[in-house]
Design an enzyme around this catalytic site. Structure first.
Site, PDB file in Angstrom:
ATOM      1  N   TYR A 100      52.786  42.945  74.437  1.00 47.59           N
ATOM      2  CA  TYR A 100      53.008  42.020  75.550  1.00 47.59           C
ATOM      3  C   TYR A 100      54.060  42.559  76.503  1.00 47.59           C
ATOM      4  O   TYR A 100      55.004  41.877  76.871  1.00 47.59           O
ATOM      5  CB  TYR A 100      53.368  40.618  75.022  1.00 47.59           C
ATOM      6  N   ASP A 152      50.237  34.248  67.972  1.00 50.35           N
ATOM      7  CA  ASP A 152      49.555  34.353  69.268  1.00 50.35           C
ATOM      8  C   ASP A 152      48.052  34.563  69.159  1.00 50.35           C
ATOM      9  O   ASP A 152      47.284  34.073  69.956  1.00 50.35           O
ATOM     10  CB  ASP A 152      50.161  35.494  70.100  1.00 50.35           C
ATOM     11  N   GLU A 185      38.796  39.168  68.869  1.00 54.00           N
ATOM     12  CA  GLU A 185      40.050  38.471  68.558  1.00 54.00           C
ATOM     13  C   GLU A 185      40.243  37.256  69.453  1.00 54.00           C
ATOM     14  O   GLU A 185      40.106  37.345  70.668  1.00 54.00           O
ATOM     15  CB  GLU A 185      41.244  39.426  68.716  1.00 54.00           C
ATOM     16  N   ASP A 239      47.023  38.024  64.425  1.00 55.06           N
ATOM     17  CA  ASP A 239      48.055  38.626  63.575  1.00 55.06           C
ATOM     18  C   ASP A 239      49.093  37.580  63.187  1.00 55.06           C
ATOM     19  O   ASP A 239      48.903  36.397  63.431  1.00 55.06           O
ATOM     20  CB  ASP A 239      48.709  39.826  64.295  1.00 55.06           C
TER      21      ASP A 239
END
Length: 500
Positions: free
Chosen positions: A237, A86, A477, A89
């Site tokens: 999430y 995603d 990120e 990571d």
């Protein structure tokens, strides 16, 4: 000499006016293209290759990445190889991956005709996700929604190719429902089925059939996956907005993909209870209400589905919440002009909102409509101008004079929060880099050795300040769901400025 009739005189005047406005519009476009949107479009799609999990094909262009996660799913004796990581990571989270897929598909459905040579690459990016989602939904009334344990993964800083953390497999089923992730997966499969309808009708049919099945499961066994899988999916999430928005969004996509009256009557009878007229104004992997409103307004504006009349009003109130100077504007902007919704990964809201702006502008233009914000008339052109301003900010028109898209322009973030990009590649460092030793690279001040071309980072703070620091994940990120809606907006801009 015969005198010129008043009618002919009027005709000449109109002709001159038309010519001058056409010339102005053309020259305006020629001068106003402050960026190479075509280059940005190419890069925004290329980014997805850097996020790939699974066995990489011979035509992989992001060559510093290699195959990874080749035994994913084996813990549960299922094949879950493939899909996308995603963000920075090495986890595969099904919920944001499905939303990414839906937004890539919507980008192609609205603006694919403008993508020219990039259309094939955009379809490939969608298919990399849908092939995985088909594997994850293969068993009836079961969806595999995650591979990897985020807490364990975050304790390491390692390349996806070196992963040795436990690849925990999580699923939802009738006993542990996950309506939001199931309905979003249905939306992803349904929207993608429309993308492949002409180019690969057999694949399109498979996607549509699976979408119908998955939506039925989402609706029948209601419950949030954040309850049953809390320790694994939260706070990463968690679904904060509930699952009603996904049911409305999923039904809207199924209605488009199947044209079955069943989904239209579902929307008509349940829309209100699913929050169709709530006043929220953020569109993201978590909350789809606004996206559903804009999507459903299309059916009213362009297909004359009278029963969806209210969705034009709902979409209008969202627009009015964004426009500065309108009485109901609720959106904060930074001093440099960037929409600012949240400190953590703000750019995802900017890209998703700009996509809705250009898309809604398209629907309004085709139906000859405008938005009335309490007396302030907002034209489609104004929506496009606002969207362009946001994209230009991302690409470098900002107080930092920095592009927030990696690899675009002369100056961009050098230390993004991304494991693969920040560690030496397998080619340059074939020996394994262990879980803990990777942190030496994470904490180093050196620029990333690998350029994750096209990655859009979380972005600056409310004062336009950006820390190019690897440890600052809220700013540094990138994420797949930040790039996905931007693909459509960039295609529109590249086309409208004659770059493509």
């Amino acid at each position: 000499m015969a005198s010129i009739s008043p009618v002919f005189h009027l005709f000449l005047l109109l002709l001159l006016l038309t010519l001058s406005t056409t010339t102005t519009a053309t020259s305006h476009h020629r001068h106003a293209a402050s960026h190479n949107y075509k280059d940005a479009l190419t890069k925004s799609i290329l980014f997805f290759e850097g996020q790939r999990s699974g066995k990489l094909p011979p035509n992989q262009r992001m060559s510093w990445r290699k195959s990874s996660g080749l035994s994913d799913g084996s813990a549960m004796k299922v094949d879950l190889v493939g899909g996308y990581y995603d963000a920075g990571d090495n986890i595969k989270f099904g919920f944001p991956m499905a939303f990414t897929t839906t937004m890539l598909s919507w980008s192609v459905l609205e603006f694919g005709g403008m993508m020219k040579s990039e259309l094939g690459n955009a379809r490939t990016a969608i298919r990399w996700a849908t092939d995985y989602l088909l594997k994850a939904t293969k068993q009836p009334e079961t969806i595999y929604v995650q591979v990897g344990d985020a807490n364990k993964d975050h304790a390491c800083w390692e390349r996806p190719e070196d992963m040795d953390t436990q690849r925990t497999v999580l699923k939802i089923d009738r006993n542990n429902p996950g309506t939001e992730v199931a309905a979003e997966t249905a939306a992803a499969l349904a929207s993608a089925s429309l993308v492949f309808r002409k180019s690969d009708p057999v694949y399109s049919k498979i996607l549509r059939k699976r979408a119908i099945m998955v939506f039925a499961f989402a609706d029948k066994y209601r419950g949030s996956y954040s309850d049953g899988l809390k320790s694994y999916v939260c706070p990463f999430y968690c679904s904060y907005s509930g699952y009603q928005d996904e049911l409305l969004w999923g039904a809207a996509w199924l209605q488009k993909a199947t044209r079955s009256p069943m989904y239209l009557s579902y929307i008509q009878s349940k829309g209100q209870s699913l929050g169709a007229d709530e006043s929220d104004n953020t569109f993201s992997w978590d909350n789809k209400h606004v996206g559903a409103r804009v999507l459903l307004s299309k059916a009213f504006l362009l297909q004359r589905v009278q029963s969806l009349h209210d969705y034009k009003g709902h979409a209008d109130s969202f627009i009015c919440s964004l426009v500065q100077g309108a009485p109901s504007c609720q959106t904060q902007y930074t001093p440099g002009g960037l929409m600012f919704k949240m400190a953590e990964d703000n750019m995802q809201y900017v890209t998703s909102t700009t996509f809705l702006l250009v898309t809604y502008a398209k629907y309004l233009t085709k139906s000859h409509k405008v938005v009335n914000c309490g007396g302030t008339i907002v034209t489609p052109r104004r929506l496009r101008t606002l969207a362009k301003k946001q994209v230009d900010y991302i690409l470098g028109d900002n107080p930092s004079k920095m592009s927030f898209m990696v690899g675009y322009g002369p100056r961009y973030p050098q230390r993004i929060h991304h494991r693969g990009a920040s560690l030496p590649s397998i080619s340059s460092h074939p020996a394994k880099i262990n879980c803990g030793s990777g942190f030496n690279f994470m904490h180093s001040e050196s620029p990333n050795p690998n350029i994750l071309v096209g990655a859009v980072v979380g972005g600056p703070d409310a004062q336009d300040h950006y820390n190019d620091e690897r440890s600052d994940y809220s700013q540094a990120e990138p994420a797949t769901y930040t790039n996905a809606p931007l693909v459509g907006t960039l295609a529109y801009l590249a086309h409208s400025f004659g770059q493509i």
